[in-house]
Write a protein that holds these residues in place. Structure first.
Motif, PDB file in Angstrom:
ATOM      1  N   ARG A 282      -1.212   3.593  -3.288  1.00 43.74           N
ATOM      2  CA  ARG A 282      -1.775   2.453  -2.560  1.00 43.74           C
ATOM      3  C   ARG A 282      -0.718   1.350  -2.503  1.00 43.74           C
ATOM      4  NH1 ARG A 282      -7.444   3.269  -3.348  1.00 43.74           N
ATOM      5  NH2 ARG A 282      -8.020   1.361  -2.243  1.00 43.74           N
ATOM      6  N   PRO A 283      -0.821   0.422  -1.506  1.00 37.28           N
ATOM      7  CA  PRO A 283      -1.883   0.286  -0.515  1.00 37.28           C
ATOM      8  C   PRO A 283      -1.720   1.261   0.659  1.00 37.28           C
ATOM      9  CG  PRO A 283      -0.247  -1.411  -0.177  1.00 37.28           C
ATOM     10  CD  PRO A 283       0.188  -0.641  -1.391  1.00 37.28           C
ATOM     11  N   GLN A 284      -2.863   1.546   1.283  1.00 33.89           N
ATOM     12  CA  GLN A 284      -2.901   2.360   2.506  1.00 33.89           C
ATOM     13  C   GLN A 284      -3.672   1.575   3.565  1.00 33.89           C
ATOM     14  OE1 GLN A 284      -4.672   6.232   1.957  1.00 33.89           O
ATOM     15  NE2 GLN A 284      -3.618   6.555   0.016  1.00 33.89           N
ATOM     16  N   PRO A 285      -3.225   1.633   4.844  1.00 36.54           N
ATOM     17  CA  PRO A 285      -3.937   0.871   5.876  1.00 36.54           C
ATOM     18  C   PRO A 285      -5.416   1.244   5.978  1.00 36.54           C
ATOM     19  CG  PRO A 285      -1.959   1.907   6.802  1.00 36.54           C
ATOM     20  CD  PRO A 285      -2.011   2.283   5.350  1.00 36.54           C
ATOM     21  N   ARG A 286      -5.733   2.539   5.938  1.00 32.40           N
ATOM     22  CA  ARG A 286      -7.130   2.920   6.162  1.00 32.40           C
ATOM     23  C   ARG A 286      -8.034   2.392   5.049  1.00 32.40           C
ATOM     24  NH1 ARG A 286      -8.181   9.060   6.791  1.00 32.40           N
ATOM     25  NH2 ARG A 286      -6.746   8.855   8.522  1.00 32.40           N
ATOM     26  N   LEU A 287      -7.515   2.324   3.832  1.00 33.26           N
ATOM     27  CA  LEU A 287      -8.346   1.932   2.696  1.00 33.26           C
ATOM     28  C   LEU A 287      -8.298   0.433   2.406  1.00 33.26           C
ATOM     29  CD1 LEU A 287      -7.482   4.852   0.232  1.00 33.26           C
ATOM     30  CD2 LEU A 287      -9.443   4.657   1.782  1.00 33.26           C
ATOM     31  N   ASP A 288      -7.185  -0.207   2.709  1.00 31.79           N
ATOM     32  CA  ASP A 288      -6.969  -1.551   2.170  1.00 31.79           C
ATOM     33  C   ASP A 288      -6.804  -2.658   3.212  1.00 31.79           C
ATOM     34  OD1 ASP A 288      -6.978  -0.553  -0.519  1.00 31.79           O
ATOM     35  OD2 ASP A 288      -4.985   0.276  -0.128  1.00 31.79           O
ATOM     36  N   VAL A 289      -6.761  -2.298   4.505  1.00 32.22           N
ATOM     37  CA  VAL A 289      -6.426  -3.338   5.491  1.00 32.22           C
ATOM     38  C   VAL A 289      -7.522  -4.400   5.620  1.00 32.22           C
ATOM     39  CG1 VAL A 289      -7.376  -2.276   7.612  1.00 32.22           C
ATOM     40  CG2 VAL A 289      -5.256  -3.610   7.714  1.00 32.22           C
ATOM     41  N   GLY A 290      -8.773  -4.030   5.254  1.00 36.43           N
ATOM     42  CA  GLY A 290      -9.869  -4.975   5.422  1.00 36.43           C
ATOM     43  C   GLY A 290     -10.113  -5.877   4.221  1.00 36.43           C
ATOM     44  N   LEU A 291      -9.302  -5.778   3.178  1.00 37.90           N
ATOM     45  CA  LEU A 291      -9.566  -6.580   1.967  1.00 37.90           C
ATOM     46  C   LEU A 291      -9.542  -8.070   2.297  1.00 37.90           C
ATOM     47  CD1 LEU A 291      -7.557  -4.709  -0.826  1.00 37.90           C
ATOM     48  CD2 LEU A 291     -10.017  -4.676  -0.373  1.00 37.90           C
ATOM     49  N   GLY A 292     -10.464  -8.804   1.671  1.00 37.14           N
ATOM     50  CA  GLY A 292     -10.537 -10.251   1.922  1.00 37.14           C
ATOM     51  C   GLY A 292     -10.772 -10.550   3.386  1.00 37.14           C
ATOM     52  N   HIS A 293     -11.653  -9.740   4.041  1.00 40.77           N
ATOM     53  CA  HIS A 293     -11.918  -9.887   5.485  1.00 40.77           C
ATOM     54  C   HIS A 293     -10.624  -9.840   6.297  1.00 40.77           C
ATOM     55  CE1 HIS A 293     -16.057 -10.879   4.493  1.00 40.77           C
ATOM     56  NE2 HIS A 293     -15.579 -11.721   3.594  1.00 40.77           N
ATOM     57  N   GLY A 294      -9.672  -9.026   5.830  1.00 38.48           N
ATOM     58  CA  GLY A 294      -8.409  -8.865   6.555  1.00 38.48           C
ATOM     59  C   GLY A 294      -7.386  -9.948   6.251  1.00 38.48           C
ATOM     60  N   MET A 295      -7.707 -10.851   5.320  1.00 36.52           N
ATOM     61  CA  MET A 295      -6.792 -11.966   5.031  1.00 36.52           C
ATOM     62  C   MET A 295      -5.949 -11.756   3.778  1.00 36.52           C
ATOM     63  SD  MET A 295      -6.663 -14.282   7.356  1.00 36.52           S
ATOM     64  CE  MET A 295      -6.049 -15.789   6.582  1.00 36.52           C
ATOM     65  N   GLN A 296      -6.325 -10.789   2.927  1.00 35.85           N
ATOM     66  CA  GLN A 296      -5.523 -10.572   1.719  1.00 35.85           C
ATOM     67  C   GLN A 296      -4.334  -9.669   2.027  1.00 35.85           C
ATOM     68  OE1 GLN A 296      -8.773  -9.348  -0.864  1.00 35.85           O
ATOM     69  NE2 GLN A 296      -8.391 -11.084  -2.212  1.00 35.85           N
ATOM     70  N   THR A 297      -3.222  -9.942   1.381  1.00 38.85           N
ATOM     71  CA  THR A 297      -2.057  -9.071   1.458  1.00 38.85           C
ATOM     72  C   THR A 297      -2.113  -8.134   0.252  1.00 38.85           C
ATOM     73  OG1 THR A 297      -0.803 -10.847   2.489  1.00 38.85           O
ATOM     74  CG2 THR A 297       0.469  -9.025   1.539  1.00 38.85           C
ATOM     75  N   SER A 298      -1.973  -6.832   0.524  1.00 39.58           N
ATOM     76  CA  SER A 298      -1.976  -5.850  -0.556  1.00 39.58           C
ATOM     77  C   SER A 298      -0.544  -5.511  -0.928  1.00 39.58           C
ATOM     78  CB  SER A 298      -2.661  -4.563  -0.098  1.00 39.58           C
ATOM     79  OG  SER A 298      -4.056  -4.712  -0.095  1.00 39.58           O
ATOM     80  N   VAL A 299      -0.288  -5.387  -2.228  1.00 38.81           N
ATOM     81  CA  VAL A 299       1.004  -4.855  -2.671  1.00 38.81           C
ATOM     82  C   VAL A 299       0.760  -3.785  -3.724  1.00 38.81           C
ATOM     83  CG1 VAL A 299       2.228  -7.026  -2.211  1.00 38.81           C
ATOM     84  CG2 VAL A 299       1.417  -6.547  -4.515  1.00 38.81           C
ATOM     85  N   GLY A 300       1.703  -2.891  -3.878  1.00 42.21           N
ATOM     86  CA  GLY A 300       1.590  -1.833  -4.883  1.00 42.21           C
ATOM     87  C   GLY A 300       2.937  -1.174  -5.072  1.00 42.21           C
ATOM     88  N   ARG A 301       2.951  -0.169  -5.952  1.00 38.07           N
ATOM     89  CA  ARG A 301       4.173   0.577  -6.232  1.00 38.07           C
ATOM     90  C   ARG A 301       5.317  -0.375  -6.608  1.00 38.07           C
ATOM     91  NH1 ARG A 301       6.439   4.244  -2.750  1.00 38.07           N
ATOM     92  NH2 ARG A 301       6.512   5.717  -4.467  1.00 38.07           N
ATOM     93  N   VAL A 302       5.008  -1.350  -7.470  1.00 38.25           N
ATOM     94  CA  VAL A 302       6.045  -2.296  -7.903  1.00 38.25           C
ATOM     95  C   VAL A 302       6.871  -1.585  -8.981  1.00 38.25           C
ATOM     96  CG1 VAL A 302       6.517  -4.593  -8.816  1.00 38.25           C
ATOM     97  CG2 VAL A 302       4.430  -4.191  -7.461  1.00 38.25           C
ATOM     98  N   ARG A 303       8.122  -1.346  -8.678  1.00 42.05           N
ATOM     99  CA  ARG A 303       8.925  -0.542  -9.604  1.00 42.05           C
ATOM    100  C   ARG A 303      10.377  -0.957  -9.514  1.00 42.05           C
ATOM    101  NH1 ARG A 303       8.100   1.480  -4.731  1.00 42.05           N
ATOM    102  NH2 ARG A 303       9.292   3.261  -3.945  1.00 42.05           N
TER     103      ARG A 303
END
Ligand code: NAP
Length: 343
Positions: A282-303
């Motif tokens: 994650r993040p994936q568009p299909r699963l995460d694009v709507g978070l916070g009514h589309g206003m939250q930015t998703s981040v992941g795979r911090v390495r």
């Protein structure tokens, strides 16, 4: 807020314009007073002029509104602009000269030295440029811009890292949704089962706009790609830092990022602005694009990054966080600071 502020949507029939309609139809502070588009649409009922694409049904009373020409005489103290960039420049200037608060998505004025390129969570102080803009241009109103849809995702992911560790270098490759090209956008036979490298003009925008927003001369190399995703721009980012940080420290800085209290209190403000995902895929568009009514930015795979210092994946909704939602949040900040001229 006792009385709602009347607003106009310029380019109301387009992909971004429709998102404006959806976000403003039931907004606590704003009411849609005018819908405007090109001469092809002007004179028709909005419901007849628009090819409605949003999954939210078009409210009947808005479908019945007339589409007006984009001329400054139309109602609205705020003019949200989602017009085609080839025509937006002079029209936005005419609205600002006539005393409107122009809150634009278009590229036309973003890099003007006296135009705030605003992300309220990151650089609300950029609104101080409005004093300079008014005195230089002698306008009764003004123009405030939000960044390009890919730039917003990048800037949101970089801002916490820049504050905590200082960002010096960035490599970013985008996977951009087809809705970013408007409607009808890229022909289906070009994009289905395919990746199209290079979104015209966007690499330069990501590099220059990010530097303006963060107020830092960061070395950025952007690679853009259009992919067969409907909504949501995904970005693979590597970052070189002035002060070294572990992936855990970087993830903590991203998760702890907050808007200033007055921004956090705005109706469209995402709380928190950034969601850090722990799952490896994650993040994936299909699963995460709507978070916070589309206003939250998703981040992941911090390495850790073997070339720069830290690498991560970021995702944001291009027509909401990257366009209409960003502009609505900008307008809320303008209203809360008493900056919108009365009308
Ligand atoms: P779009 O779907 O092609 O819509 C363009 C809009 O501009 C339509 O409402 C169109 O009206 C109107 N227009 C065209 N010519 C005009 C004229 N001469 N006078 C007044 N209005 C005119 O494009 P979009 O994707 O919504 O993008 C709109 C703007 O937002 C662009 O500047 C784009 O770069 C920017 N933007 C888009 C995104 C995104 O994710 N899509 C993100 C950030 C920024 P008619 O229907 O009457 O032709």
């Amino acid at each position: 807020m006792t009385q709602k502020t009347p607003v106009a949507i310029l380019g109301a029939t387009g992909a971004v314009g429709q998102k404006f309609v959806t976000l403003l139809a039931d907004h606590p502070w704003f009411e849609i007073a005018a819908l405007a588009a090109s001469e092809r649409s002007a004179g028709k009922k909005y419901g007849d002029a628009v090819r409605w694409l949003d999954p939210t049904p078009l409210p009947r009373h808005i479908a019945d509104m007339p589409v007006l020409a984009c001329e400054p005489g139309i109602p609205g103290a705020i003019a949200f602009s989602g017009m085609d960039a080839s025509v937006a420049g002079p029209i936005e200037q005419a609205f600002a000269a006539a005393g409107r608060a122009v809150v634009t998505n278009t590229r036309n004025h973003r890099m003007d030295a006296d135009v705030p390129l605003l992300i309220p969570e990151i650089n609300p102080e950029s609104l101080s440029l409005l004093t300079l803009q008014r005195s230089q241009r002698q306008w009764k109103g003004f123009i405030v811009a939000n960044p390009n849809c890919s730039t917003i995702v990048l800037a949101m992911a970089l801002a916490p890292l820049h504050r905590a560790f200082g960002v010096e270098k960035v490599f970013v490759a985008t996977m951009q949704a087809t809705s970013g090209a408007g409607y009808p956008g890229v022909p289906s036979l070009d994009i289905l089962g395919n990746v199209i490298p290079g979104v015209p003009g966007e690499e330069e925008k990501m590099e220059s706009e990010t530097r303006k927003i963060l107020g830092a001369n960061i070395l950025i190399s952007a690679h853009t790609n259009r992919v067969a995703v409907v909504d949501g721009h995904t970005e693979s980012i590597s970052v070189g830092l002035r002060k070294k940080a572990t992936p855990e420290q970087a993830a903590e800085a991203l998760a702890a990022f907050r808007a200033p209290a007055d921004v956090e209190a705005l109706p469209t403000s995402p709380r928190p602005p950034i969601v850090v995902h722990a799952q490896a895929d994650r993040p994936q568009p299909r699963l995460d694009v709507g978070l916070g009514h589309g206003m939250q930015t998703s981040v992941g795979r911090v390495r850790a990054c073997p070339i720069l210092d830290i690498r991560l994946t970021a995702l944001g909704h291009n027509t909401i966080r990257g366009a209409a939602g960003a502009a609505v949040l900008n307008a809320e900040l303008l209203v809360s600071k008493g900056l919108v001229p009365a009308r």
